[in-house]
Design an enzyme around this catalytic site. Structure first.
Site, PDB file in Angstrom:
ATOM      1  N   GLU A  27       0.791  -1.208   0.289  1.00 12.08           N
ATOM      2  CA  GLU A  27       0.258  -0.232   0.027  1.00 12.08           C
ATOM      3  C   GLU A  27       0.877   1.306   0.059  1.00 12.08           C
ATOM      4  OE1 GLU A  27      -2.507  -0.124   3.615  1.00 12.08           O
ATOM      5  OE2 GLU A  27      -2.878  -2.347   3.331  1.00 12.08           O
TER       6      GLU A  27
ATOM      7  N   CYS B 266      -1.140   1.944   7.921  1.00 14.86           N
ATOM      8  CA  CYS B 266      -0.473   1.170   7.267  1.00 14.86           C
ATOM      9  C   CYS B 266      -0.899  -0.524   7.306  1.00 14.86           C
ATOM     10  CB  CYS B 266       0.829   1.039   7.494  1.00 14.86           C
ATOM     11  SG  CYS B 266       1.377   0.659   9.523  1.00 14.86           S
TER      12      CYS B 266
ATOM     13  N   CYS C 104       3.417   8.837   1.251  1.00 12.13           N
ATOM     14  CA  CYS C 104       3.825   7.439   2.447  1.00 12.13           C
ATOM     15  C   CYS C 104       3.970   6.316   1.432  1.00 12.13           C
ATOM     16  CB  CYS C 104       2.705   7.361   3.578  1.00 12.13           C
ATOM     17  SG  CYS C 104       3.022   6.075   4.738  1.00 12.13           S
TER      18      CYS C 104
ATOM     19  N   CYS D 189       4.997  -5.697  15.849  1.00 12.01           N
ATOM     20  CA  CYS D 189       4.295  -4.849  16.849  1.00 12.01           C
ATOM     21  C   CYS D 189       2.804  -5.283  16.935  1.00 12.01           C
ATOM     22  CB  CYS D 189       4.420  -3.260  16.277  1.00 12.01           C
ATOM     23  SG  CYS D 189       6.078  -2.901  15.921  1.00 12.01           S
TER      24      CYS D 189
ATOM     25  N   CYS E  56      -0.393  -3.633  15.227  1.00 15.58           N
ATOM     26  CA  CYS E  56      -0.147  -3.162  13.628  1.00 15.58           C
ATOM     27  C   CYS E  56      -0.680  -4.102  12.787  1.00 15.58           C
ATOM     28  CB  CYS E  56       1.348  -2.768  13.539  1.00 15.58           C
ATOM     29  SG  CYS E  56       1.615  -2.377  11.755  1.00 15.58           S
TER      30      CYS E  56
ATOM     31  N   CYS F 210       5.702  -7.222   7.312  1.00 16.19           N
ATOM     32  CA  CYS F 210       6.444  -6.589   8.068  1.00 16.19           C
ATOM     33  C   CYS F 210       6.963  -7.855   9.268  1.00 16.19           C
ATOM     34  CB  CYS F 210       6.006  -5.495   8.578  1.00 16.19           C
ATOM     35  SG  CYS F 210       7.220  -4.708   9.961  1.00 16.19           S
TER      36      CYS F 210
HETATM   37  N1  SAH Z   1       8.492  -0.072  10.611  1.00 15.49           N
HETATM   38  C1  SAH Z   1       8.309   1.130  10.563  1.00 15.49           C
HETATM   39  C2  SAH Z   1       7.578   2.030   9.779  1.00 15.49           C
HETATM   40  C3  SAH Z   1       6.130   1.605   9.474  1.00 15.49           C
HETATM   41  S1  SAH Z   1       4.630   1.952  10.717  1.00 15.49           S
HETATM   42  C4  SAH Z   1       8.187   1.869  12.139  1.00 15.49           C
HETATM   43  O1  SAH Z   1       7.828   1.047  12.985  1.00 15.49           O
HETATM   44  O2  SAH Z   1       8.422   2.916  12.518  1.00 15.49           O
HETATM   45  C5  SAH Z   1       4.784   3.811  10.924  1.00 15.49           C
HETATM   46  C6  SAH Z   1       4.104   4.145  12.260  1.00 15.49           C
HETATM   47  O3  SAH Z   1       2.617   3.544  12.234  1.00 15.49           O
HETATM   48  C7  SAH Z   1       4.781   3.572  13.148  1.00 15.49           C
HETATM   49  O4  SAH Z   1       4.978   4.440  14.469  1.00 15.49           O
HETATM   50  C8  SAH Z   1       3.630   2.217  13.494  1.00 15.49           C
HETATM   51  O5  SAH Z   1       3.905   1.864  15.079  1.00 15.49           O
HETATM   52  C9  SAH Z   1       2.443   3.151  13.562  1.00 15.49           C
HETATM   53  N2  SAH Z   1       1.195   2.297  13.282  1.00 15.49           N
HETATM   54  C10 SAH Z   1       1.031   1.007  13.017  1.00 15.49           C
HETATM   55  N3  SAH Z   1      -0.250   0.661  13.247  1.00 15.49           N
HETATM   56  C11 SAH Z   1      -0.865   1.565  13.500  1.00 15.49           C
HETATM   57  C12 SAH Z   1      -2.371   1.861  13.914  1.00 15.49           C
HETATM   58  N4  SAH Z   1      -2.960   0.763  13.664  1.00 15.49           N
HETATM   59  N5  SAH Z   1      -2.647   3.136  14.251  1.00 15.49           N
HETATM   60  C13 SAH Z   1      -1.718   3.987  14.299  1.00 15.49           C
HETATM   61  N6  SAH Z   1      -0.450   4.007  14.159  1.00 15.49           N
HETATM   62  C14 SAH Z   1      -0.112   2.474  13.674  1.00 15.49           C
END
Ligand code: SAH
Length: 358
Positions: free
Chosen positions: A97, A340, A110, A121, A124, A117
């Protein structure tokens, strides 16, 4: 249908090398390569055919030799606030995406760096199925160009955030190769100051980034003020730890002079309490840093919730009184699953509700 023609190299994987090899072989003058780049980065050409100041025979020859696009647009959604999102199907069927965000005076894209990934986390959507593979440099550049083509002629891309699917620092070589074309004058000409790489925090890769000649902005996804909590939310933290990440971040700041951003996704009753805010304040006070607090964008099937406005304001107040600069990110495009990994997931589940655009 995915573009399964893999016999021709992807032009965007090694743009300069491919074009000069082609020009040398055909005896074409060097300015032909410059013309192609201008068509791609400035004139937003849709295909080889559109490059009308190149003789027809040369266009046909280029098309035969090099693939311009390898991805197809599987879905294109647009939200009322101007946010647009593309779900791209890659040549091997993988999906990623990328998003265009419109703000006053800004056109930010973005982009993703991996299919899936591997960081895991827990809140996510991108990491739920693990990582499938790294994107090629060409696949990263292709996202930039596909998104740029959504702009009206008078609009210009101004910023790039590498905050889509995947962990950028786990695919650093290809990302850096792709960002060269974002930055260069004969590319998108976006200054490195306007390009932000977001990472879960991998210290050796942060140090590599510090040694790179271009200093991009760095955003670190912290999400917790202590290791006990961060180990639960960001499992890779178990082998790293917050101290090592902050030390690497400080080195990056010392070398680059670029102010750091720490991202913090607020999860109701998990990391949004006054004690968390106080601890985060103590951790970051005195650093030349900005905390970007992101309200959680709920993911179907996951138990996390967005805190109430009161909890969010209380969190902000405590951080500010600790002397930390705070920015609360507005949620943009949440109705089109713009966070994301969400669109890909809902597509995998066969339940896309977002307004169809394409
Ligand atoms: N892997 C990298 C970049 C991708 S995610 C990182 O961890 O920074 C970009 C940001 O979006 C990260 O801070 C991630 O934790 C956050 N993110 C992921 N899922 C999310 C969600 N459902 N709501 C809000 N932020 C989210």
């Amino acid at each position: 249908m995915p573009n399964s023609d893999s016999t021709r190299p992807h032009l965007l994987d090694s743009l300069d090398e491919s074009l000069s090899a082609w020009a040398a072989e055909r005896g074409a003058p060097a300015y032909r390569a410059r013309q192609v780049k201008k068509w791609l980065f400035e004139k937003r050409a849709a295909d080889w055919e559109a490059m009308t100041d190149l003789p027809k025979a040369l266009r046909a020859d280029l098309a035969e030799r090099l693939r311009l696009w390898t991805a197809t647009i599987a879905k294109h959604t647009r939200a009322e606030d101007g946010t647009e999102k593309l779900l791209l199907t890659l040549a091997d069927g993988g999906q990623i995406e990328c998003v265009l965000l419109r703000d006053v005076g800004r056109r930010t894209i973005c982009i993703s760096t991996q299919v899936g990934c591997g960081m895991g986390c827990v809140f996510c959507a991108s990491g739920l199925g693990g990582v499938e593979r790294n994107l090629s440099a060409g696949e990263i550049v292709e996202q930039m160009l596909q998104l740029q083509r959504l702009l009206a002629p008078e609009e210009r891309l101004s910023h790039i955030v590498v905050m889509g699917m995947g962990e950028p620092l786990a695919n650093l070589d290809r990302l850096l190769a792709a960002l060269e074309y974002a930055r260069r004058r004969d590319g998108l000409a976006i200054s490195s100051r306007r390009i932000t790489i977001s990472t879960v925090g991998l210290p050796p890769a942060i140090d590599r980034l510090a040694r790179h000649e271009q200093h991009y902005r760095l955003a670190i996804s912290l999400h917790a003020p202590n290791d006990e909590l961060r180990n639960r939310l960001v499992p890779v933290n178990k082998n790293i730890g917050i101290d090592a990440i902050l030390a690497a971040a400080d080195r990056y700041f010392a070398i680059s002079g670029r102010r750091l951003t720490f991202e913090y996704v607020l999860l109701a009753d998990v990391n949004d309490g006054p004690e968390h805010a106080r601890q985060l304040g103590r951790l970051l006070a005195g650093r030349e840093a900005l905390v970007n607090v992101i309200p959680y964008n709920p993911v179907a099937g996951l138990p996390y919730r967005t805190p109430t406005a009161e909890r969010r304001e209380a969190f902000r107040g405590i951080l500010e009184s600790a002397g930390v600069r705070v920015k609360f990110r507005h949620r943009k495009g949440s109705r089109i699953d713009a966070a994301c990994g969400q669109l890909r997931r809902s597509q995998l589940a066969g339940s896309v509700q977002a307004a169809d655009f394409a």
